[in-house]
Scaffold this active site. Sequence first.
Site, short mmCIF file in Angstrom:
data_model
loop_
_atom_site.label_atom_id
_atom_site.label_comp_id
_atom_site.label_asym_id
_atom_site.label_seq_id
_atom_site.Cartn_x
_atom_site.Cartn_y
_atom_site.Cartn_z
N ASN A 129 5.00 25.63 10.93
CA ASN A 129 5.21 26.47 9.75
C ASN A 129 5.61 25.60 8.57
O ASN A 129 6.24 24.55 8.75
CB ASN A 129 6.33 27.49 10.00
CG ASN A 129 6.05 28.40 11.17
OD1 ASN A 129 4.92 28.76 11.44
ND2 ASN A 129 7.10 28.77 11.88
N LYS B 161 13.27 24.15 17.68
CA LYS B 161 12.62 23.81 16.41
C LYS B 161 12.86 22.34 16.08
O LYS B 161 13.90 21.79 16.42
CB LYS B 161 13.23 24.61 15.24
CG LYS B 161 13.09 26.08 15.30
CD LYS B 161 13.78 26.72 14.10
CE LYS B 161 13.77 28.22 14.20
NZ LYS B 161 14.49 28.85 13.08
N ARG C 178 17.88 30.36 2.70
CA ARG C 178 17.17 31.11 3.74
C ARG C 178 18.00 31.02 5.02
O ARG C 178 18.37 29.94 5.43
CB ARG C 178 15.78 30.54 3.98
CG ARG C 178 14.86 30.65 2.78
CD ARG C 178 13.49 30.06 3.11
NE ARG C 178 12.65 29.97 1.96
CZ ARG C 178 11.54 30.68 1.78
NH1 ARG C 178 11.17 31.57 2.68
NH2 ARG C 178 10.81 30.52 0.71
N ARG D 4 0.81 -1.22 0.00
CA ARG D 4 0.00 0.00 0.00
C ARG D 4 0.84 1.26 0.00
O ARG D 4 0.37 2.33 -0.35
CB ARG D 4 -0.91 0.04 1.23
CG ARG D 4 -1.87 -1.15 1.31
CD ARG D 4 -2.52 -1.20 2.66
NE ARG D 4 -1.47 -1.48 3.67
CZ ARG D 4 -1.65 -1.43 4.98
NH1 ARG D 4 -2.82 -1.09 5.47
NH2 ARG D 4 -0.68 -1.73 5.81
N HIS E 112 19.58 29.15 12.56
CA HIS E 112 19.16 28.13 11.61
C HIS E 112 19.02 28.73 10.21
O HIS E 112 18.59 29.86 10.05
CB HIS E 112 17.80 27.54 12.05
CG HIS E 112 17.23 26.59 11.06
ND1 HIS E 112 16.16 26.90 10.25
CD2 HIS E 112 17.60 25.33 10.73
CE1 HIS E 112 15.89 25.87 9.48
NE2 HIS E 112 16.74 24.91 9.75
N TYR F 86 8.21 23.00 9.88
CA TYR F 86 8.83 23.38 11.15
C TYR F 86 7.84 23.15 12.28
O TYR F 86 6.70 23.62 12.19
CB TYR F 86 9.12 24.87 11.19
CG TYR F 86 10.16 25.42 10.28
CD1 TYR F 86 11.33 25.95 10.80
CD2 TYR F 86 9.98 25.49 8.91
CE1 TYR F 86 12.29 26.52 10.00
CE2 TYR F 86 10.93 26.06 8.08
CZ TYR F 86 12.08 26.57 8.64
OH TYR F 86 13.02 27.14 7.83
#
Length: 182
Positions: free
Chosen positions: A48, A72, A59, A23, A119, A132
């Site tokens: 997030n 986080k 980023r 499956r 981060h 996140y």
Amino acid sequence: MKLVPLPLDGAFLLRHTRHEDERGWFMREFCVQALHEQGLHSDFPQGNLSSNVKIGTLRGMHFQAQPHEEVKIVRCIAGKIFDVIVDLRADSPRCGQWYGVELSAESGDAIYIPKGFAHGFQALSNNSVLHYRMGTNFAANAAQGFRYDDPTIGIKWPLPACAVSERDLNWPAVKLGELLDH
């Protein structure tokens, strides 16, 4: 879910086992009990998503100033990324050191980032998506950062940076001691 300690104290790679059959597969992606057993933060009131259209998108580097520091858990749920954390804790023997790890939807792995870390990440595929879990609600007035190419930290990104936001380009390139004073 297995917690694998990383070279920067308090940070962990969250390894997951997929149970597969005809499956598809099943995976436990989060477990409060596993975090409790390691004495880690387990209350995550905010989630997030970050979508990154283009490979090379960068980023970071972001952190929250005291007293709004964040824990986080970051997972790549589509594509793959190079995730980077930097220890900013003044009392840490590894203060100023960085660690990078590839996270992908295929592996299902995640990274647990404790308080006191910056981060950032770079997309290693087009159309990557990150999820996140945030250990506190975002406080805009506490948002801080430094340039992704800060020579003091010396992060070695796997690709040339592209699609960097104006905000991230305008973070100062500062000495580590200056970061910790905020």
